[in-house]
Design an enzyme around this catalytic site. Sequence first.
Site, PDB file in Angstrom:
ATOM      1  N   ASP A   1      77.222  48.330  32.472  1.00  0.00           N
ATOM      2  CA  ASP A   1      75.968  49.050  32.314  1.00  0.00           C
ATOM      3  C   ASP A   1      76.280  50.348  31.593  1.00  0.00           C
ATOM      4  O   ASP A   1      77.439  50.756  31.481  1.00  0.00           O
ATOM      5  CB  ASP A   1      75.345  49.336  33.695  1.00  0.00           C
ATOM      6  CG  ASP A   1      74.021  50.107  33.606  1.00  0.00           C
ATOM      7  OD1 ASP A   1      73.244  49.842  32.677  1.00  0.00           O
ATOM      8  OD2 ASP A   1      73.783  50.987  34.451  1.00  0.00           O
ATOM      9  N   SER A   2      75.222  51.011  31.132  1.00  0.00           N
ATOM     10  CA  SER A   2      75.415  52.322  30.505  1.00  0.00           C
ATOM     11  C   SER A   2      75.920  53.348  31.506  1.00  0.00           C
ATOM     12  O   SER A   2      76.414  54.406  31.111  1.00  0.00           O
ATOM     13  CB  SER A   2      74.091  52.807  29.903  1.00  0.00           C
ATOM     14  OG  SER A   2      73.130  53.006  30.922  1.00  0.00           O
TER      15      SER A   2
ATOM     16  N   TYR B   1      71.761  54.926  27.787  1.00  0.00           N
ATOM     17  CA  TYR B   1      71.462  54.234  26.534  1.00  0.00           C
ATOM     18  C   TYR B   1      69.974  54.307  26.192  1.00  0.00           C
ATOM     19  O   TYR B   1      69.586  54.335  25.041  1.00  0.00           O
ATOM     20  CB  TYR B   1      71.825  52.747  26.650  1.00  0.00           C
ATOM     21  CG  TYR B   1      73.302  52.411  26.638  1.00  0.00           C
ATOM     22  CD1 TYR B   1      74.290  53.358  26.410  1.00  0.00           C
ATOM     23  CD2 TYR B   1      73.702  51.094  26.847  1.00  0.00           C
ATOM     24  CE1 TYR B   1      75.627  53.024  26.415  1.00  0.00           C
ATOM     25  CE2 TYR B   1      75.032  50.733  26.839  1.00  0.00           C
ATOM     26  CZ  TYR B   1      75.999  51.701  26.631  1.00  0.00           C
ATOM     27  OH  TYR B   1      77.321  51.340  26.638  1.00  0.00           O
ATOM     28  N   GLY B   2      69.119  54.259  27.218  1.00  0.00           N
ATOM     29  CA  GLY B   2      67.712  53.976  26.996  1.00  0.00           C
ATOM     30  C   GLY B   2      66.846  55.138  26.558  1.00  0.00           C
ATOM     31  O   GLY B   2      65.730  54.923  26.091  1.00  0.00           O
TER      32      GLY B   2
ATOM     33  N   CYS C   1      72.212  45.907  32.198  1.00  0.00           N
ATOM     34  CA  CYS C   1      71.516  47.028  31.582  1.00  0.00           C
ATOM     35  C   CYS C   1      70.362  46.457  30.775  1.00  0.00           C
ATOM     36  O   CYS C   1      70.590  45.662  29.853  1.00  0.00           O
ATOM     37  CB  CYS C   1      72.473  47.801  30.678  1.00  0.00           C
ATOM     38  SG  CYS C   1      71.717  49.151  29.731  1.00  0.00           S
ATOM     39  N   ASN C   2      69.135  46.840  31.123  1.00  0.00           N
ATOM     40  CA  ASN C   2      67.973  46.326  30.402  1.00  0.00           C
ATOM     41  C   ASN C   2      67.990  46.741  28.939  1.00  0.00           C
ATOM     42  O   ASN C   2      67.645  45.950  28.053  1.00  0.00           O
ATOM     43  CB  ASN C   2      66.694  46.833  31.072  1.00  0.00           C
ATOM     44  CG  ASN C   2      66.412  46.160  32.396  1.00  0.00           C
ATOM     45  OD1 ASN C   2      65.749  45.129  32.453  1.00  0.00           O
ATOM     46  ND2 ASN C   2      66.911  46.743  33.473  1.00  0.00           N
ATOM     47  N   THR C   3      68.384  47.973  28.653  1.00  0.00           N
ATOM     48  CA  THR C   3      68.402  48.456  27.279  1.00  0.00           C
ATOM     49  C   THR C   3      69.421  47.694  26.446  1.00  0.00           C
ATOM     50  O   THR C   3      69.139  47.282  25.318  1.00  0.00           O
ATOM     51  CB  THR C   3      68.702  49.960  27.242  1.00  0.00           C
ATOM     52  OG1 THR C   3      67.695  50.659  27.989  1.00  0.00           O
ATOM     53  CG2 THR C   3      68.719  50.483  25.813  1.00  0.00           C
TER      54      THR C   3
ATOM     55  N   GLU D   1      71.878  59.160  37.490  1.00  0.00           N
ATOM     56  CA  GLU D   1      73.288  59.242  37.112  1.00  0.00           C
ATOM     57  C   GLU D   1      73.871  60.588  37.548  1.00  0.00           C
ATOM     58  O   GLU D   1      74.952  60.662  38.133  1.00  0.00           O
ATOM     59  CB  GLU D   1      73.409  59.075  35.592  1.00  0.00           C
ATOM     60  CG  GLU D   1      74.801  58.819  35.091  1.00  0.00           C
ATOM     61  CD  GLU D   1      75.221  57.359  35.143  1.00  0.00           C
ATOM     62  OE1 GLU D   1      76.433  57.124  35.061  1.00  0.00           O
ATOM     63  OE2 GLU D   1      74.364  56.470  35.259  1.00  0.00           O
TER      64      GLU D   1
ATOM     65  N   CYS E   1      64.667  49.133  35.030  1.00  0.00           N
ATOM     66  CA  CYS E   1      65.978  49.717  34.719  1.00  0.00           C
ATOM     67  C   CYS E   1      66.814  49.599  35.978  1.00  0.00           C
ATOM     68  O   CYS E   1      66.316  49.891  37.078  1.00  0.00           O
ATOM     69  CB  CYS E   1      65.837  51.180  34.296  1.00  0.00           C
ATOM     70  SG  CYS E   1      67.401  52.083  34.146  1.00  0.00           S
ATOM     71  N   THR E   2      68.050  49.164  35.834  1.00  0.00           N
ATOM     72  CA  THR E   2      68.866  48.933  37.025  1.00  0.00           C
ATOM     73  C   THR E   2      69.132  50.223  37.807  1.00  0.00           C
ATOM     74  O   THR E   2      69.359  50.180  39.017  1.00  0.00           O
ATOM     75  CB  THR E   2      70.199  48.250  36.655  1.00  0.00           C
ATOM     76  OG1 THR E   2      70.884  49.026  35.655  1.00  0.00           O
ATOM     77  CG2 THR E   2      69.939  46.849  36.115  1.00  0.00           C
ATOM     78  N   HIS E   3      69.080  51.364  37.138  1.00  0.00           N
ATOM     79  CA  HIS E   3      69.238  52.631  37.851  1.00  0.00           C
ATOM     80  C   HIS E   3      68.129  52.850  38.877  1.00  0.00           C
ATOM     81  O   HIS E   3      68.351  53.449  39.936  1.00  0.00           O
ATOM     82  CB  HIS E   3      69.207  53.816  36.876  1.00  0.00           C
ATOM     83  CG  HIS E   3      70.477  54.062  36.130  1.00  0.00           C
ATOM     84  ND1 HIS E   3      70.884  53.278  35.070  1.00  0.00           N
ATOM     85  CD2 HIS E   3      71.429  55.027  36.273  1.00  0.00           C
ATOM     86  CE1 HIS E   3      72.024  53.756  34.593  1.00  0.00           C
ATOM     87  NE2 HIS E   3      72.382  54.806  35.306  1.00  0.00           N
TER      88      HIS E   3
END
Length: 291
Positions: A14-15, A46-47, A79-81, A158, A202-204
Site C-alpha cells: 500500500d502507499s 498516493y491518492g 491500495c485503491n489508488t 498515516e 480507501c484502506t486507510h
Amino acid sequence: MTSSPAARPIGVFDSGIGGLSVLQALRHELPHEHFVYLADSGNAPYGDAKGDAFVQQRTLAIAGFLRQRHGIKALVVACNTATAAAVEQLRAAMPDLPVIGVEPALKPAAACSQTHHVGVLATRGTVSSARFARLRNDHSARTHFAVQACDGLARAIEQSTEEPLPATASTEKIRALCAQYTGALGSFGLKTGDIDTLVLGCTHYVFAKDLLRALVGPDVQLIDTGAAVARQTRRILTQAGTLAPEQAPDGQPAAPGPVQLYTTGQLVALQAAADRWLGLPAQCCAALPVA
C-alpha cells in the site's frame, strides 16, 4: 528463497499503513500463509496529489522488489489508488504473477442498500480515475452514489503513527476531517433519500471506522473490501494449487505463517501501527530506502 510454490510468501503493498487493514483480513482468512507487506510511506499518500505515472512507476518497482527479494507467489495491491492507476499495467508487465487489486465496494453496497442512496469516501486519485467511473456507471441503475474525495484524511491517519502528538489531538484531527467529509455527502439514516450505506473506499479509512460510526449513526452500514479481497486471494491460490498447507507433515495443525513488514518511511511509525492494529512485535518491521 524457497522452491516450494505453496511455501512462498504472498506480497501485500500500500502507499502506507492503510493496507494493514487488508493484511489483517488476509491473516484471518489465510492464517497459515507467509506474508510480506510493504508500506511505501516515504511516498504516501498516493491518492491526494500523486499522478498516475508516479503511482504506476512505484507499483511496478515495488512488485519487482517483492518478486526478486522474496519470490512472492501472488501480490495483493492493498491500495485503491494504485489499483485504479496501475493494476492493468502491472498485470501486463508480470502476466505470470497473480495480482489481486482492491476497489471501492460499490457493487455490494448497491446490493444491500434499502434506500438506494450510498455514500462513498475515497481519495481524489481513486474517484477521478477511469476505473472508478466505470465501476460507478456499472452499478448506478438503481442506486444513487454520493461520492466525496477526502483530501488529507489518509495522510492524517498515516501521521497518527508518525507524529509525537498526544493521542487525543491526533484523533481530533482525524475526527474533524471525517465530520467534514461525511457532512458533505448529505443526510444519513433509513428514511427515503437518506444514505443508509457508506463505502470506505480507501484502506486507510478502516482505521477511522469507530469515528465514522459515531458520525453517521448506528443504522448505517459501513462497507470495506478487506474480507472480500481475502476470499478472492484464497480462491486464486486454490485454483493455482499454491495454498499453504493447513496441516503439518505430522498431521498437526500448521503453525501460523510468518509476517515481515517493510516501510520506506519512519520505522517507528510502522512498528506503532503493527502493534496497534495487528498485535505484531517491532522485530517484524524493517526500513527500506524510499527510492
